[in-house]
Structure formats: C-alpha cells, structure tokens
Design a protein around this motif. Structure first.
Motif, PDB file in Angstrom:
ATOM      1  N   THR A  28      10.431  41.218  -0.201  1.00  0.00           N
ATOM      2  CA  THR A  28       9.850  39.998  -0.744  1.00  0.00           C
ATOM      3  C   THR A  28       8.366  40.009  -0.416  1.00  0.00           C
ATOM      4  N   ASP A  29       7.669  38.958  -0.800  1.00  0.00           N
ATOM      5  CA  ASP A  29       6.261  38.819  -0.422  1.00  0.00           C
ATOM      6  C   ASP A  29       5.904  37.338  -0.505  1.00  0.00           C
ATOM      7  N   PRO A  30       4.804  36.950   0.110  1.00  0.00           N
ATOM      8  CA  PRO A  30       4.526  35.511   0.233  1.00  0.00           C
ATOM      9  C   PRO A  30       4.534  34.751  -1.093  1.00  0.00           C
ATOM     10  N   SER A  31       4.173  35.413  -2.193  1.00  0.00           N
ATOM     11  CA  SER A  31       4.151  34.688  -3.465  1.00  0.00           C
ATOM     12  C   SER A  31       5.557  34.304  -3.904  1.00  0.00           C
ATOM     13  N   ARG A  32       6.559  34.928  -3.300  1.00  0.00           N
ATOM     14  CA  ARG A  32       7.949  34.633  -3.684  1.00  0.00           C
ATOM     15  C   ARG A  32       8.686  33.817  -2.638  1.00  0.00           C
ATOM     16  N   TYR A  33       8.017  33.458  -1.540  1.00  0.00           N
ATOM     17  CA  TYR A  33       8.714  32.677  -0.508  1.00  0.00           C
ATOM     18  C   TYR A  33       9.160  31.341  -1.083  1.00  0.00           C
ATOM     19  N   ARG A  34      10.345  30.945  -0.721  1.00  0.00           N
ATOM     20  CA  ARG A  34      10.833  29.636  -1.137  1.00  0.00           C
ATOM     21  C   ARG A  34      11.007  28.705   0.055  1.00  0.00           C
ATOM     22  N   HIS A  35      11.075  29.287   1.247  1.00  0.00           N
ATOM     23  CA  HIS A  35      11.461  28.473   2.400  1.00  0.00           C
ATOM     24  C   HIS A  35      10.410  28.406   3.503  1.00  0.00           C
ATOM     25  N   TRP A  36       9.385  29.208   3.381  1.00  0.00           N
ATOM     26  CA  TRP A  36       8.345  29.225   4.407  1.00  0.00           C
ATOM     27  C   TRP A  36       6.985  29.087   3.747  1.00  0.00           C
ATOM     28  N   LYS A  37       6.096  28.425   4.463  1.00  0.00           N
ATOM     29  CA  LYS A  37       4.717  28.363   3.990  1.00  0.00           C
ATOM     30  C   LYS A  37       3.855  29.050   5.036  1.00  0.00           C
ATOM     31  N   LEU A  38       3.172  30.087   4.602  1.00  0.00           N
ATOM     32  CA  LEU A  38       2.304  30.835   5.510  1.00  0.00           C
ATOM     33  C   LEU A  38       0.868  30.426   5.213  1.00  0.00           C
ATOM     34  N   SER A  39       0.185  29.863   6.208  1.00  0.00           N
ATOM     35  CA  SER A  39      -1.183  29.413   5.969  1.00  0.00           C
ATOM     36  C   SER A  39      -2.092  29.901   7.100  1.00  0.00           C
ATOM     37  N   PHE A  40      -3.367  29.889   6.826  1.00  0.00           N
ATOM     38  CA  PHE A  40      -4.319  30.481   7.772  1.00  0.00           C
ATOM     39  C   PHE A  40      -5.491  29.547   8.002  1.00  0.00           C
ATOM     40  N   ASP A  41      -5.882  29.460   9.259  1.00  0.00           N
ATOM     41  CA  ASP A  41      -7.061  28.678   9.602  1.00  0.00           C
ATOM     42  C   ASP A  41      -7.812  29.490  10.650  1.00  0.00           C
ATOM     43  N   ALA A  92      18.156  26.233  -2.894  1.00  0.00           N
ATOM     44  CA  ALA A  92      17.895  27.651  -3.128  1.00  0.00           C
ATOM     45  C   ALA A  92      18.560  28.520  -2.052  1.00  0.00           C
ATOM     46  N   PRO A  93      19.885  28.364  -1.897  1.00  0.00           N
ATOM     47  CA  PRO A  93      20.562  29.248  -0.947  1.00  0.00           C
ATOM     48  C   PRO A  93      20.660  30.657  -1.527  1.00  0.00           C
ATOM     49  N   LEU A  94      20.905  31.624  -0.661  1.00  0.00           N
ATOM     50  CA  LEU A  94      21.018  33.007  -1.134  1.00  0.00           C
ATOM     51  C   LEU A  94      22.233  33.165  -2.034  1.00  0.00           C
ATOM     52  N   ARG A  95      23.291  32.450  -1.678  1.00  0.00           N
ATOM     53  CA  ARG A  95      24.522  32.461  -2.484  1.00  0.00           C
ATOM     54  C   ARG A  95      24.856  31.020  -2.833  1.00  0.00           C
ATOM     55  N   PRO A  96      25.417  30.757  -4.000  1.00  0.00           N
ATOM     56  CA  PRO A  96      25.783  29.373  -4.290  1.00  0.00           C
ATOM     57  C   PRO A  96      26.896  28.890  -3.358  1.00  0.00           C
ATOM     58  N   SER A  99      18.055  24.119   7.647  1.00  0.00           N
ATOM     59  CA  SER A  99      19.046  25.076   8.138  1.00  0.00           C
ATOM     60  C   SER A  99      18.802  26.369   7.368  1.00  0.00           C
ATOM     61  N   TYR A 100      19.115  27.488   7.999  1.00  0.00           N
ATOM     62  CA  TYR A 100      18.731  28.742   7.346  1.00  0.00           C
ATOM     63  C   TYR A 100      19.924  29.623   7.011  1.00  0.00           C
ATOM     64  N   ASP A 101      19.689  30.472   6.030  1.00  0.00           N
ATOM     65  CA  ASP A 101      20.652  31.516   5.690  1.00  0.00           C
ATOM     66  C   ASP A 101      19.891  32.841   5.701  1.00  0.00           C
ATOM     67  N   LEU A 102      20.539  33.904   5.242  1.00  0.00           N
ATOM     68  CA  LEU A 102      19.879  35.204   5.283  1.00  0.00           C
ATOM     69  C   LEU A 102      18.591  35.203   4.462  1.00  0.00           C
ATOM     70  N   GLY A 103      18.608  34.496   3.336  1.00  0.00           N
ATOM     71  CA  GLY A 103      17.422  34.454   2.481  1.00  0.00           C
ATOM     72  C   GLY A 103      16.211  33.897   3.214  1.00  0.00           C
ATOM     73  N   VAL A 104      16.440  32.881   4.039  1.00  0.00           N
ATOM     74  CA  VAL A 104      15.352  32.286   4.813  1.00  0.00           C
ATOM     75  C   VAL A 104      14.839  33.299   5.840  1.00  0.00           C
ATOM     76  N   ASP A 105      15.764  34.030   6.449  1.00  0.00           N
ATOM     77  CA  ASP A 105      15.366  34.970   7.482  1.00  0.00           C
ATOM     78  C   ASP A 105      14.682  36.215   6.930  1.00  0.00           C
ATOM     79  N   ILE A 106      15.051  36.592   5.721  1.00  0.00           N
ATOM     80  CA  ILE A 106      14.374  37.728   5.082  1.00  0.00           C
ATOM     81  C   ILE A 106      12.892  37.390   4.896  1.00  0.00           C
ATOM     82  N   GLU A 107      12.621  36.167   4.507  1.00  0.00           N
ATOM     83  CA  GLU A 107      11.221  35.753   4.349  1.00  0.00           C
ATOM     84  C   GLU A 107      10.494  35.726   5.686  1.00  0.00           C
TER      85      GLU A 107
END
Lengths: 557, 471
Positions: free
Chosen positions: A19-32, A46-50, A58-66
């Motif tokens: 994956t890459d940040p442009s496709r993240y659905r569950h995390w926001k990566l920001s910089f200061d 947007a769970p990994l599986r319906p 709460s997280y699933d594998l999809g969240v952790d992959i990001e």
C-alpha cells in the motif's frame, strides 16, 4: 461492539500487502518539521473483509498493513523526521484494540497469522527507535483498550490525557477469555517493568486504570490535563526530536510499488518468485542474486536507490512471505532456492555493510533485510533450503539456508556448487534471540562457527556438509529421491505438531522480549484460541457482543 | 460537632448511627460535599431561606416535609424504600433466584460503573444550573429550581451511599471523583456529554427537566429492577423525587406556551410582545429531546445485553413483560437506510437501550400531547412534535448523519443550509437570553411566561417562596 455471526466465505480475494499513503483509509500521516504524526482514524465501513464494522478505532489486518507501511516509509522517505507521535484522529477514543467480531468470525489460522503480523508490526515500531534513531511518543487521547494499549506499549513513551474518562486497559482476560496477545503482558513486565502483582491486578481489571494511578503504576509516563494536552504533547515531541540520534545520509528514498505479476498461485517479482503447488502442499520461493553490475560504492548504490538489489529483493521476499502466510494456509513445506553469482552477493554484502557504517540509506536497507529474515524465521511452514548448482547461497542469501529447518545441497562432481559466508553473517542480521543465525546453528559448538568464519573462499556441497553448513549433501543419483521423500514425509505430519516443533527448535540460545512474545505469549494465546472457554459455542470470545453470557469449563489445565 | 451528632443530623433509614463503615466514609466525604455545594451549587442564594421539601423518613408522611431552610443547611438524607420480603430476581439468566444483598464479585466493576455514571449526572445538573437563580422569572420558579437542585444533591448522596457501603476503597475513591469532576471543564468533565453543556436560560431548564430528567427517570426505573437489592431500593425512592422535576419541566413549558398563546391573541409577532414563539420552542424541543436520546447509549449494545443478562439492569416496569429472560426474539431498532430511517432486527438483549428509550419516547409524547391540547384550546393552529430518533444524534447508528426532524436523510449541504430551521440558531439563543432577568418580588412574574395555575403545598403563587437576605 457490533455483533456478528457471519463467517468468512470460501475462496475470498487474496489479501495484498502493498500500500502507500495515498491509499490509506485508516491512518493519517502528517508532518510538522521534525515531528511526524500517525493518527488512527479507522473508517467504520472499510473492513478488510465484509461482516464487521471498525468501530471506535478497532483494527483489523487492513489497518495494520497501513501501519506497517507507514513505519517503513518513515525510515526511507522522511529523513527530516526525528520523532514519531502515534495518536488517534478520533475524539476521546484512542484505540479499542483488535476488532472482536472480526476475531470471533475468523478461522484459527487467520487469528494466529493476524496476531503474528500485528506483533511484527509492534516490533517494527520499537525497531524504529532502536535502529533508525526515531523516538516514538504515544499520545493516548482517549479510551485505550487491549490492542490499543499494546500499541502504546510498543512506543518509547506514553502520554495519557487526564480527563476523568480516558483509561488504559487490558480487558482481554476478564472480558473475552483470551490474552492481550500483541505483546501486552510481556511488555508490561519486561519493558515497562511494572510490578508483577500490579500487572496481575491491571490485567484482570476490565475498566482499566485512569489518570494519576496509571502514572504511579508506570502504565504511562505522564498524565496531562486536557486543557494542556496539545501544548504538552508538542513540547514532549520537540524534546524527543532534539535528542534523536537519527542519521539520514542518502535519504529520502521513495519506495515505489513492487509491481510484479501477482496471481494467486504464482507471484513473479523482479528478483523473487513464489510458486504454489497446492496439490503437493509445497511452495517454492526462488531468489535471484545481484548481477555482476551491482554497484559497490556508496554513491552509486544510493544512485541505484529502490532498485538496489538488496533493497528490492528483500522487499519482494517480504511480500511473498506474507502472501504465503495469509493466502495459502495449507502449504506445508516451503522450499527456498537461489540463483546467481556467489561472488556478486559477497561484493554486494561487503559494500552494503561498509556503507551502512555511515547510517542513513544503507543502514536502512540492512535493517530491512534483518526484519524480513526475522519474518522468515517466524513463518510457520517447514522450510527446506535447496542448494543446487547455479545457486548463490552466500552471505545474506546464505541466511535463508541458515533460517531453514533443513538444507539439502546437491553433491554433483560434474556441476560443482558454491556456498560462502560474508561479513553479513557475523551478526549484522541477528535473529530474535540477538544471535546471528550462524552462531545459532553452532550453539553448542562455537568453535565451528569461528572456523567457518575463518574459512577462505567457498565450500562445495560435500565440504559444506562436513563443515555443518548444510544438513544433507546427496549425490546426483540420490538427489531427486532424497528431496522428494523428505518433502512428502514432511507434508504428511500433523501441521500443528510441526509448527510447535519448529517453533521450539528454531531459536536456540537466550530469551529476549521478542522471543517471549512469539514463544510464550503467542503460544499460550494460540492454545487458548482453540479452547472451548474462548471459542467454543459458549466461549467468552464467541459470545462477546451477543445476548448470551459465556459458560466455562472450570477445570484448570 | 461530635461525630455522633454529625450522623444524627443526617436523616436516614440505613442505621447510619451504628454503621462504622458508612460513618468512616462519610466523615471525609460529607465536608467535601458541603464545600462542593458552596463552590458549585446555586450562586448567590446560599444565605436565603427557601421553602423546601425535605425527606426526613421513607414513609408517606415523612418524605415530603416542607419548611424554610438555607440550602447549605438542607438535611440531605439517605433513604431506601422498605425491603420487599423474599424478593426474587426479576429478569435475566438468574431469573427467580433470591436478589443480592451484597455485590457479586464478578459484577463489581460493571455495577460500580453503572452507579458512578448515574451518580455523576446528579451533581452535574446542579453545576449546569448554578447561574439560573440570577435570571429567574419568579420566586415560585426560583424555589422550584432550588428544590430540584437540593434533590439532585440528595440523589448524589444516595449513589454515594451505595459506593461507600458496597464497593470498599474503590467505592470511596469513586465517591470523591463525583465531587472532583466539573460540568463543562475540559480537564475534569462530567462523564456524559449532555451534562457538560451549560443551561443558561430558563427555557432550556424546563426542557432539561422535562426531557433530560426523564431519561433519569427511565434509568432509575431500569435500575429499580436490579437484582442488587440496595440499588433497587435506592432508585425506587429517588423516583418519587424525580417526578417533581419533570413536573417543573412540563408545567414550565406549558406556561411558556400559555403565555405565547395569550400574546398571539394580542398581535401576530410574539417576539415583538416579548414572548417566546412556538417555532422557537419547537427548535429547543428538538435539541433537548435528541440530546437526551443520546443518554440511552448505542442502539445495539453488548453492554446492554450484559447488564440485562447478568441481572444488573432490567427494563422499566419489568413485570409488564412476559418473557423475562429475553434470549429469544428480536427488537426492531431504527437504523439509517438508503434515504431515510429504516429498522433492523437485533437480538432482544442487545436492543435493551432502545427498549428503554422507546418507553421514554412514549412517556415524553404524553406531555407533548398535553402541550398541544393547550395550544388547540387557545384556538391556535400549531403542533409540537417529537423529532425522529435519527435526527441530531451524536451517539448510535445515526450519529452525525444529516437527517431532518422528520427522519428524511438530507445531503450534508442541505442540512447545513437548513440547520436553524431545526435547531436553535444563535439569534434564537440571543433572543431568549435577552428575555432573562431576575424577578424577585412575590407575586410578580416575567413577561415571557404565564404564572402557574397553583402554588406549592397549597400556597398561593404570591407566597414568598424564597426569603432573600439583604444583598
């Protein structure tokens, strides 16, 4: 929690790990400036599986992959970052841990693999401090339960908002009848060194501990009133950034997608292929060594960037290992093969080690190789290294053979093969025990490790066998049968027993926090996962969120 | 004051004079409560003599004793309704077994959390209302405000009694916490969101006592069913007092309506005549009703299932149901659909929050019907309506979705554009605020509200309900 009775349907789409940040659905990566902030804000729908909703962060594998991807990119793509803040983008909720309906509706194998992956990701977060010099600060801005607190525990420092509501907790045991399986129990006593009697109280207190007491007990480093939260957080992050030891030579380096042709039964990356033989329950990973043109001076290596063999090949290896783990559960034996020039591997290894001494890019590449090899160590399949003429089990690639449960080298006088060590076998790529794989191999005979390191030049199959570097060296007449029988025999044994046996044999030597997480904590958790008290019809995990209450078999085991 | 005297001044039917554990707990807590009351209770009226009702015993004679008293001298007491002999658990997995006189260890945390959450609302509402005395429409209303306030204080005592008597040192710590949190303080907020919003005008106060205190009524009704007998008995007694709070709310709104109707007969623009127009009233109703719905929690809740299954918290008037185990069957909960509200069947136990909430809505509707009757009888064509449970929610399946009060799903842009058709606008609030001025002369009343049809305890409206000290 959302109730859920659905189960994974047969033959779902394979899970992908790139994956890459442009496709993240569950995390926001920001910089200061030097501060990076990684804020969890799970998208409910947007769970990994319906079949479940990612409520309350709460997280699933999809969240952790990001999360894993973000950590990796911070190392390579953001040299300006000198402190990572892990927090939540939701108001008054930090993270409710792993999604329970997801766990409740998953197969045993998926649960185990999910926990293993999340454990690896937590260790990557710790390695961010240890090997990349990026301190991590967890800003717990609300409810922090179970896997949420385990995520916090993987950070160097934990701040907790003190608003009378926010608590840290490990409610798995009293509420779900399972363990906090992402290192929680281990880190509470081994990392934060909380008194074990207090850890006992904490781990059975479903509502957790808030405010001042959380600080007094050492569960968090500091509690901060809500009104002073933003200011205190910024000051802490700035202070940590100021003391960071980060070295960023040769960075940033953007990590492009691997591409490659990905089919369910075959993945063909540039240097690494994975072939699945579902009928025989055998998979083969083939790894191509570097070419003769692989650059060896630091500047040229950096110039090669993401196409540097070591970086690209080990990213590819990581990808195929995950694909194998999650998408091909029934594969029993993993064959490891290599192809290429021994000398080219040795040259690349030496160049990488020399460049890594200056930190930055090359050091990050080396760190990535180390983590991927640990992922191989942790892959619960019987691994056989197949050393044939034309292979290049040398240096960093010889680590594959050392990681394998067994190795077979073809002793064919007409087609000699070569095995070699490089300085990378001397401790730059340690296992979870802290030992190099060569020292683990000769745990009872350190002199043999020493003489192997002192050896000049290469070994052929027979010499390698004599030196203890391979398990068997059948000749060309016996080879086909020996290897075939070994594989067929192996795949016939109980997969559970093999997983347990291999997990016991792969890490001789000292225990570390990491080995205790994968050994003690995960092993108990995986046992509990199969027990009726958690996952039976009346088990606590099964019934969580359902109207019925659990019933236990009271016999202690 | 000796400690024995100190306890004898506390009206109770829990044998406080011989209960060492309770005495020890109160020894520390009572002074802290008084100092909290002085800091956070009604501002500016602590020295005044108020004609208040005090409960001095639990029987029908004693629970409503009227006299003048200064609020800090109010005798906050500890009362439980009399025990019911051989009371049995009325619902859940242990249906039919004897009720618990002590807290079962395995339910300790959850019971404590239930009690703390309920208890936290009591001081919170006192804090929310602490400035209202300065802008009261009449002495009658001022007295009612303080009656509500001191009784919320007594309800706090009731919950603290449970924490002190049954939850050991944790309970004592939680009891302290109830005095440490502060409504609206970002560092120490009250537990539930609705209790952190200030109540800065009397229209909001009436709406709060009608809608939000009614949530309290339904929570108390469900806790009155609890298998934990001391909790059940405590809540039953509190319900008698809570009824008065809703009376204040219902009659307060009714009097605002009556005044609006009177003014409408004098001219078309109620606002020009200094009254509160009915559409504005509807917007306030929309806000307070929906904020109160949030207090029931999520529509589908595993906690609710646990509370019911374990016997901690039942349904209001549990006896009216046939199936007290509620393991079979489902309940239709409102959920967002394609373009409006639809329903979804969930297991009965998981829907208990909605079961309770639906009973609450039905009860709320009854007062709204009486208000509408008043409007009709004044010959005015206007009807107040309870909005859809999907509208303006911050909790549950419809949270933060742009439903309109009729339950139609708008797009966000339309909702934003029309928001102040549905909810009080800043102009509405500024207008209501402009009406609020303290009226302290016996028999006088503010222009925007009608006088009550009768006074307290058969006293006339002109009675001096509050004797003000020289200020």
């Amino acid at each position: 929690m959302e109730t859920n009775q659905s189960h994974h349907v047969a033959a779902p789409e394979p899970i992908r790990f790139e994956t890459d940040p442009s496709r993240y659905r569950h995390w926001k990566l920001s910089f200061d400036g030097p501060i990076a902030t990684l804020a969890m804000d799970t998208q409910d729908d947007a769970p990994l599986r319906p079949g479940y909703i990612l409520k309350l962060n709460s997280y699933d594998l999809g969240v952790d992959i990001e999360l894993a991807d973000a950590i990796q990119r911070l190392r390579f793509e953001h040299p300006e970052v000198r402190c990572l803040v892990v927090t939540s983008g939701k108001d008054r909720i930090f993270c409710a841990g792993a999604n329970i309906p997801m766990l409740g509706s998953s197969s045993h194998a998926f649960k185990v693999n999910f926990c293993k992956y999340t454990n690896e990701t937590r260790l990557y977060l710790e390695d961010l401090v240890a090997s990349s010099g990026i301190p991590t600060l967890c800003a717990v801005n609300g409810i922090c339960a179970g896997g949420g607190y385990e995520l916090a525990l993987a950070c160097e420092r934990i701040l907790l908002v003190d608003d009378g509501n926010a608590a840290v907790s490990l409610p798995e045991t009293p509420l779900l009848g399972v363990l906090p399986g992402t290192g929680g129990l281990t880190r509470v006593i081994d990392k934060r060194k909380i008194r074990r009697d207090r850890a006992d109280v904490f781990s059975t207190l479903a509502e957790g501990i808030r405010g001042r007491r959380a600080e007094e007990w050492g569960l968090v480093d500091r509690v901060i009133p809500r009104s002073g939260w933003a200011e205190a957080l910024a000051a802490e992050a700035a202070r940590m950034a100021a003391t960071a030891t980060r070295r960023a030579e040769g960075l940033p380096l953007l990590l492009p997608p691997l591409g490659g042709s990905v089919e369910s039964e075959r993945i063909a990356h540039r240097h690494v292929t994975l072939e699945i033989d579902a009928a025989r329950r055998v998979a083969t990973i083939g790894m191509q060594g570097p070419s003769a043109e692989e650059p060896t001076d630091a500047a040229a290596m950096r110039e090669r960037g993401a196409d540097l063999w070591a970086l690209r090949a080990f990213r590819e290896l990581d990808d195929v290992l995950l694909h194998l783990r999650f998408n091909h559960e029934t594969i029993g034996v993993l064959l490891l093969e290599t192809a290429g020039e021994v000398e080219a591997v040795l040259r690349a290894d030496r160049a990488l080690l020399a460049a890594a001494a200056h930190g930055g890019f090359a050091a990050e590449v080396l760190g990535l190789m180390r983590r991927v090899l640990k992922r191989l160590d942790q892959t619960a399949r019987s691994c056989f290294a197949i050393v044939k003429p034309g292979s290049c089990f040398a240096g960093s690639l010889f680590e594959l053979a050392l990681a394998a449960d067994r190795s077979y080298a073809l002793a064919d006088p007409d087609q000699p093969l070569a095995i070699a060590l490089s300085p990378l076998n001397d401790g730059a790529l340690p296992m979870a025990t802290g030992l190099s794989r060569l020292d683990a191999r000769f745990y009872g005979e350190p002199s043999r490790a020493a003489s192997a390191r002192a050896h000049r030049g290469t070994w052929d199959a027979e010499q390698a066998y004599q030196a203890g570097l391979v398990t068997f060296a059948p000749d060309d007449i016996d080879w086909d049968d020996e290897v075939r029988i070994a594989i067929e025999e192996r795949v016939s044994i109980s997969p559970d027993a093999l997983t347990g046996m291999e997990a016991n044999l792969r890490w001789p030597g000292p225990e570390t926090m990491e080995t205790r997480i994968f050994g003690r904590l995960s092993a108990w958790q995986n046992w509990i996962f199969t027990r009726p008290n958690s996952t039976g019809e009346r088990g606590a995990l099964t019934l969580y969120g359902r109207p019925e209450r659990p019933e236990f078999d009271w016999r202690r085991t | 004051m000796s400690s024995i005297n100190q306890y004898e001044s506390i009206p109770n039917n829990v044998d406080l004079s011989t209960d060492k554990r309770l005495q020890r707990a109160l020894e520390k807590w009572q002074p802290n409560f008084l100092s909290w009351w002085n800091d956070m209770g009604p501002e500016g009226f602590q020295k005044d003599q108020i004609y208040l009702r005090t409960a001095i015993s639990a029987d029908t004679e004693g629970w409503a004793h009227f006299d003048y008293v200064k609020m800090p001298d109010y005798r906050w007491g500890i009362f439980l309704t009399d025990p019911e002999p051989d009371r049995r658990i009325g619902f859940g997995d242990s249906y039919g077994q004897p009720v618990w006189q002590q807290v079962p260890g395995e339910l300790r945390s959850q019971l404590k959390r239930l009690i703390v959450t309920q208890g936290d609302t009591e001081p919170a509402s006192v804090e929310q209302q602490r400035l209202l005395g300065n802008i009261c429409p009449s002495l009658y209303d001022l007295r009612n405000l303080f009656q509500v306030n001191v009784e919320e204080g007594r309800h706090l005592w009731a919950m603290v009694y449970l924490l002190h008597s049954y939850f050991g040192s944790d309970g004592r710590e939680e009891a302290e916490g109830l005095l440490e949190r502060r409504s609206g303080n970002p560092d120490k907020p009250r537990i539930l969101g609705a209790f952190n919003e200030p109540i800065s005008d009397w229209l909001s106060f009436y709406m709060f006592t009608y809608f939000t205190d009614r949530d309290g009524k339904y929570q108390l009704l469900s806790l009155a069913e609890s298998s934990f007998d001391p909790l059940s008995r405590t809540c039953k007694f509190m319900l008698t007092e809570e009824a008065h709070h809703m009376f204040v709310g219902e009659t307060g709104v009714m009097r605002v309506i009556q005044r609006a109707c009177d003014l409408m007969k004098q001219g078309d623009d109620v606002r020009k005549l200094g009254g509160i127009d009915l559409p504005l009233l509807q917007r306030y109703l929309n806000r307070w009703y929906t904020v109160s719905l949030d207090l029931f929690g999520g529509e589908e809740s595993s906690n609710a299932a646990l509370y019911f299954g374990s016997g901690m918290k039942g349904r209001a008037y549990e006896k009216q149901y046939e199936d007290h185990v509620a393991l079979d069957g489902t309940y239709a909960i409102p959920a967002p659909g394609a373009d409006g509200v639809t329903t979804r069947d969930v297991p009965m136990r998981n829907a208990m929050n909605v079961v309770l909430r639906d009973a609450y809505s039905e009860d709320s509707q009854r007062g709204v019907d009486r208000w509408n009757k008043c409007i009709r009888e004044n010959g005015i064509d206007f009807e107040l309506k309870l909005p859809s449970p999907a509208f303006h929610r911050a909790i549950g399946l419809c949270a933060h979705m742009p439903f309109d009060p009729s339950g139609r799903l708008l797009n966000q842009a339309e909702f934003d554009r029309r928001k102040y058709e549905f909810l009080p606008s800043p102009e509405d609030e500024a207008y209501v605020a402009s009406l609020m001025h303290g009226v302290y002369e016996p028999g006088k009343i503010a222009n925007w509200i009608a006088p009550p049809t009768k006074g307290i305890k058969d006293k006339p409206f002109e009675f001096e309900y509050v004797r003000r000290e020289a200020h």
